[in-house]
Design a protein around this motif. Structure first.
Motif, PDB file in Angstrom:
ATOM      1  N   ASN A  36     -29.543   7.957  19.437  1.00 17.03           N
ATOM      2  CA  ASN A  36     -29.749   9.007  20.444  1.00 17.03           C
ATOM      3  C   ASN A  36     -29.756  10.410  19.852  1.00 17.03           C
ATOM      4  OD1 ASN A  36     -29.704   7.376  23.062  1.00 17.03           O
ATOM      5  ND2 ASN A  36     -27.876   6.634  22.015  1.00 17.03           N
ATOM      6  N   ALA A  37     -29.159  10.576  18.673  1.00 18.91           N
ATOM      7  CA  ALA A  37     -29.247  11.854  17.977  1.00 18.91           C
ATOM      8  C   ALA A  37     -30.584  12.012  17.264  1.00 18.91           C
ATOM      9  CB  ALA A  37     -28.103  12.010  16.976  1.00 18.91           C
ATOM     10  N   GLY A  38     -31.388  10.932  17.252  1.00 17.45           N
ATOM     11  CA  GLY A  38     -32.767  11.027  16.773  1.00 17.45           C
ATOM     12  C   GLY A  38     -33.696  11.248  17.941  1.00 17.45           C
ATOM     13  N   ALA A  39     -33.769  10.267  18.822  1.00 19.39           N
ATOM     14  CA  ALA A  39     -34.527  10.376  20.067  1.00 19.39           C
ATOM     15  C   ALA A  39     -33.961   9.338  21.029  1.00 19.39           C
ATOM     16  CB  ALA A  39     -36.021  10.146  19.837  1.00 19.39           C
ATOM     17  N   SER A  40     -33.521   9.775  22.191  1.00 15.07           N
ATOM     18  CA  SER A  40     -32.935   8.868  23.176  1.00 15.07           C
ATOM     19  C   SER A  40     -33.999   8.024  23.861  1.00 15.07           C
ATOM     20  CB  SER A  40     -32.177   9.664  24.243  1.00 15.07           C
ATOM     21  OG  SER A  40     -30.985  10.198  23.746  1.00 15.07           O
ATOM     22  N   LEU A  41     -33.560   6.948  24.478  1.00 15.84           N
ATOM     23  CA  LEU A  41     -34.430   6.195  25.375  1.00 15.84           C
ATOM     24  C   LEU A  41     -34.658   7.020  26.638  1.00 15.84           C
ATOM     25  CD1 LEU A  41     -32.826   2.628  25.155  1.00 15.84           C
ATOM     26  CD2 LEU A  41     -34.777   3.520  23.858  1.00 15.84           C
ATOM     27  N   MET A  42     -35.910   7.156  27.036  1.00 15.03           N
ATOM     28  CA  MET A  42     -36.231   7.967  28.215  1.00 15.03           C
ATOM     29  C   MET A  42     -36.011   7.172  29.494  1.00 15.03           C
ATOM     30  SD  MET A  42     -39.671  10.051  27.125  1.00 15.03           S
ATOM     31  CE  MET A  42     -40.517   8.610  26.461  1.00 15.03           C
ATOM     32  N   PRO A  43     -35.489   7.812  30.545  1.00 15.57           N
ATOM     33  CA  PRO A  43     -35.418   7.152  31.850  1.00 15.57           C
ATOM     34  C   PRO A  43     -36.801   7.095  32.501  1.00 15.57           C
ATOM     35  CG  PRO A  43     -34.560   9.383  32.018  1.00 15.57           C
ATOM     36  CD  PRO A  43     -34.871   9.146  30.562  1.00 15.57           C
ATOM     37  N   ARG A  44     -36.954   6.201  33.454  1.00 18.45           N
ATOM     38  CA  ARG A  44     -38.259   6.022  34.098  1.00 18.45           C
ATOM     39  C   ARG A  44     -38.717   7.296  34.809  1.00 18.45           C
ATOM     40  NH1 ARG A  44     -37.257   5.640  39.402  1.00 18.45           N
ATOM     41  NH2 ARG A  44     -35.189   4.934  40.068  1.00 18.45           N
ATOM     42  N   GLN A  45     -37.774   8.142  35.260  1.00 17.94           N
ATOM     43  CA  GLN A  45     -38.160   9.388  35.927  1.00 17.94           C
ATOM     44  C   GLN A  45     -38.946  10.301  34.984  1.00 17.94           C
ATOM     45  OE1 GLN A  45     -35.188   7.970  35.967  1.00 17.94           O
ATOM     46  NE2 GLN A  45     -34.341   7.927  38.040  1.00 17.94           N
ATOM     47  N   VAL A  46     -38.579  10.271  33.712  1.00 19.69           N
ATOM     48  CA  VAL A  46     -39.300  11.072  32.708  1.00 19.69           C
ATOM     49  C   VAL A  46     -40.676  10.468  32.459  1.00 19.69           C
ATOM     50  CG1 VAL A  46     -39.280  11.804  30.288  1.00 19.69           C
ATOM     51  CG2 VAL A  46     -37.179  11.908  31.651  1.00 19.69           C
ATOM     52  N   LEU A  47     -40.729   9.157  32.320  1.00 23.18           N
ATOM     53  CA  LEU A  47     -42.016   8.483  32.136  1.00 23.18           C
ATOM     54  C   LEU A  47     -42.950   8.765  33.309  1.00 23.18           C
ATOM     55  CD1 LEU A  47     -40.849   4.973  30.868  1.00 23.18           C
ATOM     56  CD2 LEU A  47     -41.961   6.760  29.520  1.00 23.18           C
ATOM     57  N   ASP A  48     -42.414   8.666  34.520  1.00 24.25           N
ATOM     58  CA  ASP A  48     -43.242   8.896  35.706  1.00 24.25           C
ATOM     59  C   ASP A  48     -43.803  10.317  35.727  1.00 24.25           C
ATOM     60  OD1 ASP A  48     -42.676   6.322  36.482  1.00 24.25           O
ATOM     61  OD2 ASP A  48     -41.208   6.880  38.014  1.00 24.25           O
ATOM     62  N   ALA A  49     -42.974  11.293  35.386  1.00 25.47           N
ATOM     63  CA  ALA A  49     -43.417  12.686  35.413  1.00 25.47           C
ATOM     64  C   ALA A  49     -44.499  12.946  34.372  1.00 25.47           C
ATOM     65  CB  ALA A  49     -42.229  13.622  35.193  1.00 25.47           C
ATOM     66  N   SER A  50     -44.294  12.454  33.155  1.00 31.07           N
ATOM     67  CA  SER A  50     -45.256  12.711  32.074  1.00 31.07           C
ATOM     68  C   SER A  50     -46.547  11.932  32.267  1.00 31.07           C
ATOM     69  CB  SER A  50     -44.631  12.354  30.722  1.00 31.07           C
ATOM     70  OG  SER A  50     -43.586  13.239  30.402  1.00 31.07           O
ATOM     71  N   VAL A  51     -46.413  10.639  32.513  1.00 27.49           N
ATOM     72  CA  VAL A  51     -47.602   9.798  32.671  1.00 27.49           C
ATOM     73  C   VAL A  51     -48.374  10.197  33.926  1.00 27.49           C
ATOM     74  CG1 VAL A  51     -48.416   7.439  33.035  1.00 27.49           C
ATOM     75  CG2 VAL A  51     -46.590   7.890  31.375  1.00 27.49           C
ATOM     76  N   GLY A 356     -31.856  -6.171  16.680  1.00 25.79           N
ATOM     77  CA  GLY A 356     -32.174  -5.375  17.861  1.00 25.79           C
ATOM     78  C   GLY A 356     -31.263  -4.194  18.080  1.00 25.79           C
ATOM     79  N   ILE A 357     -30.646  -3.689  17.004  1.00 28.60           N
ATOM     80  CA  ILE A 357     -29.720  -2.560  17.095  1.00 28.60           C
ATOM     81  C   ILE A 357     -30.305  -1.387  16.314  1.00 28.60           C
ATOM     82  CG2 ILE A 357     -27.384  -1.742  16.627  1.00 28.60           C
ATOM     83  CD1 ILE A 357     -26.503  -4.701  16.647  1.00 28.60           C
ATOM     84  N   ASN A 358     -30.561  -0.282  16.980  1.00 31.30           N
ATOM     85  CA  ASN A 358     -31.150   0.897  16.346  1.00 31.30           C
ATOM     86  C   ASN A 358     -30.069   1.864  15.875  1.00 31.30           C
ATOM     87  OD1 ASN A 358     -33.643  -0.106  17.077  1.00 31.30           O
ATOM     88  ND2 ASN A 358     -33.912   1.267  18.818  1.00 31.30           N
ATOM     89  N   VAL A 359     -30.093   2.215  14.609  1.00 32.50           N
ATOM     90  CA  VAL A 359     -29.296   3.311  14.062  1.00 32.50           C
ATOM     91  C   VAL A 359     -30.228   4.123  13.163  1.00 32.50           C
ATOM     92  CG1 VAL A 359     -27.104   2.039  14.145  1.00 32.50           C
ATOM     93  CG2 VAL A 359     -28.511   1.970  12.046  1.00 32.50           C
ATOM     94  N   ARG A 381     -25.876   6.590  10.558  1.00 39.91           N
ATOM     95  CA  ARG A 381     -25.555   7.387  11.748  1.00 39.91           C
ATOM     96  C   ARG A 381     -25.798   6.539  12.996  1.00 39.91           C
ATOM     97  NH1 ARG A 381     -28.985  12.730  13.156  1.00 39.91           N
ATOM     98  NH2 ARG A 381     -30.459  11.129  13.865  1.00 39.91           N
ATOM     99  N   ALA A 382     -24.742   6.304  13.749  1.00 37.99           N
ATOM    100  CA  ALA A 382     -24.833   5.590  15.022  1.00 37.99           C
ATOM    101  C   ALA A 382     -24.428   6.558  16.121  1.00 37.99           C
ATOM    102  CB  ALA A 382     -23.917   4.369  15.027  1.00 37.99           C
ATOM    103  N   SER A 383     -25.370   6.915  16.978  1.00 32.58           N
ATOM    104  CA  SER A 383     -25.114   7.941  17.999  1.00 32.58           C
ATOM    105  C   SER A 383     -25.235   7.323  19.387  1.00 32.58           C
ATOM    106  CB  SER A 383     -26.095   9.109  17.832  1.00 32.58           C
ATOM    107  OG  SER A 383     -27.420   8.662  17.609  1.00 32.58           O
ATOM    108  N   VAL A 384     -24.131   7.359  20.123  1.00 35.39           N
ATOM    109  CA  VAL A 384     -24.079   6.725  21.442  1.00 35.39           C
ATOM    110  C   VAL A 384     -24.550   7.683  22.528  1.00 35.39           C
ATOM    111  CG1 VAL A 384     -22.126   5.287  20.726  1.00 35.39           C
ATOM    112  CG2 VAL A 384     -21.689   7.444  21.923  1.00 35.39           C
ATOM    113  N   HIS A 385     -24.941   7.101  23.660  1.00 29.96           N
ATOM    114  CA  HIS A 385     -25.195   7.891  24.862  1.00 29.96           C
ATOM    115  C   HIS A 385     -24.518   7.195  26.038  1.00 29.96           C
ATOM    116  CE1 HIS A 385     -26.785  11.232  26.914  1.00 29.96           C
ATOM    117  NE2 HIS A 385     -27.971  11.307  26.333  1.00 29.96           N
ATOM    118  N   TYR A 386     -24.584   7.817  27.189  1.00 30.47           N
ATOM    119  CA  TYR A 386     -23.810   7.296  28.321  1.00 30.47           C
ATOM    120  C   TYR A 386     -24.313   5.954  28.814  1.00 30.47           C
ATOM    121  CZ  TYR A 386     -27.539   9.412  31.235  1.00 30.47           C
ATOM    122  OH  TYR A 386     -28.744   9.756  31.799  1.00 30.47           O
TER     123      TYR A 386
END
Length: 423
Positions: A36-51, A356-359, A381-386
């Motif tokens: 997540n300190a590289g690039a987080s997984l986007m929520p669908r609300q972000v995908l919907d807005a951009s797409v 299947g684990i991204n770091v 570097r392993a960076s967590v998010h909520y």
């Protein structure tokens, strides 16, 4: 030592909140994401807005789509101002955090003898810019020593201040560790001395509560792709209204200024003087959606969740024979860095990816002064998010343990960059 008292006072996200956050995040069904300190997984609300905006451009044309979405595009400034605790006219939208930081830094009119004070944990892109400006202008770059916890020493900073200090420039959260630098205390020292204060908040905004008024910075840069969970190619620049005319944007176009006569132009009177006319409006709308999403959860609640999860990860990793957790600081955030004896960082990253684990890997040349000072070539570097779970943390730790015991199917050294001695 972690500042647990402050964190304990915050109410974190509930199990139901985390479940809802994961349901909103398509990538959670595919990977365990600790980058997540590289690039987080986007929520669908972000995908919907951009797409959705890209489809609008395809249907009616780019200019027409921008005009159709003008009100929503403008609202991104309001969202960004709420995120950072400032006014909308102090916000510029840029295409990445480096561009945002560069527009602020290269906009300072340095003179021979000016001093720039910075930290040992500065990111490579920033330090390269310091060196270039020093070559061009005769300004001096000086590194403030760390304190005993690895943070920029506020005491040492205060002792170095004089009338020649033009700028204090610091990274809030370094790229190679969970340390949080004392941004508020640094702001007080800079204000007392009348020096400009530029904060690189690329790794802190979105995982920590960041209020520019409380911090006291004159300029702040950050990205959308990391903890804010927005698209790549988005960045924010905050410029305090009172210092706007002390800066000269390094480049101008018809967005930044108005051509008022054949031989004259006038700069905009807000932070948008640092923008350019052409922009990726689909990405910007995605950024706005990401900011609104974060504000909806509440940054104090996100910070509490992220900080607790990272502390749990550090504690479990520290119990594995051969693992050294490399994070320093009094206050620490969602980034955990570590090494495993006998296993190169890139090889460990590959072993985790196979499950299947991204770091990610932070290397010496990204934060050379800090890494050299600690005798490190690279760290995992392993960076967590909520949206990460305790079960995912346990899976990461199990895999690292297996790698350390040689039971994870690791072969020889994975191909990767070699490191040369420091000159």
């Amino acid at each position: 030592m972690q500042d647990v008292g402050r964190i304990a006072a915050q109410e974190g996200l509930t199990d139901a909140d985390v479940e809802r956050a994961r349901a909103d995040t398509p990538g959670c069904a595919k990977v365990m994401h600790f980058n997540n300190a590289g690039a987080s997984l986007m929520p669908r609300q972000v995908l919907d807005a951009s797409v959705g905006h890209l489809r609008l451009e395809a249907d009616m044309g780019g200019y027409e789509a921008a005009a159709h979405a003008a009100e929503r595009i403008e609202s991104v400034y309001d969202s960004a101002a709420r995120l950072l605790g400032c006014d909308r006219d102090e916000i510029a939208l840029l295409d990445n955090a480096t561009r945002a930081w560069d527009m602020a830094f290269y906009g300072i009119p340095f003179r021979p003898g000016d001093r720039v004070l910075t930290s040992r944990a500065e990111y490579a892109s920033n330090f390269i810019a310091y060196l270039q400006v020093a070559e061009r202008t005769g300004a001096r770059i000086e590194v403030v020593p760390d304190d005993e916890h690895g943070r920029l020493s506020v005491e040492a900073l205060r002792s170095l201040m004089d009338e020649r200090v033009r700028l204090v420039s610091m990274t809030h959260v370094p790229t190679n560790g969970g340390l949080v630098n004392p941004a508020v205390e640094v702001g007080k020292v800079a204000r007392e001395a009348g020096a400009l204060y530029l904060l690189d908040a690329c790794q802190s905004v979105g995982q920590l509560t960041v209020d520019v008024r409380e911090i006291g910075c004159d300029m702040l840069s950050t990205t959308g792709r990391k903890y804010v969970r927005g698209p790549r190619g988005t960045g924010l620049l905050y410029v305090r209204r009172e210092v706007l005319d002390r800066l000269a944007p390094p480049t101008l176009d018809l967005r930044a200024a108005t051509w008022t006569a054949a031989d004259r132009y006038e700069l905009r009177q807000d932070a948008r003087r640092f923008e350019t006319w052409e922009a990726d409006y689909a990405a910007r709308l995605g950024l706005g959606a990401a900011i609104d999403h974060a504000l909806g959860w509440g940054l104090p609640r996100i910070e509490a969740r992220v900080t607790r999860l990272a502390e749990a990860l550090r504690g479990q990793l520290a119990e594995i024979p051969g693992v050294t957790v490399r994070d320093r600081g009094v206050r620490r955030c969602g980034i955990t860095t570590f090494t495993l004896d006998g296993v190169p960082a890139e090889q460990l990253k590959s072993a985790l990816a196979a499950r299947g684990i991204n770091v990610s890997v932070s290397r010496r040349d990204s934060t050379r002064l800090d890494m050299d000072g600690r005798g490190l070539d690279e760290v995992v570097r392993a960076s967590v998010h909520y949206y990460n779970t305790e079960e995912e943390v346990a899976a990461l730790v199990r895999t690292v343990r297996k790698c350390g015991s040689g039971t994870a199917g690791l072969g020889g050294r994975a191909p990767g960059p070699t490191f040369s001695p420091t000159p």
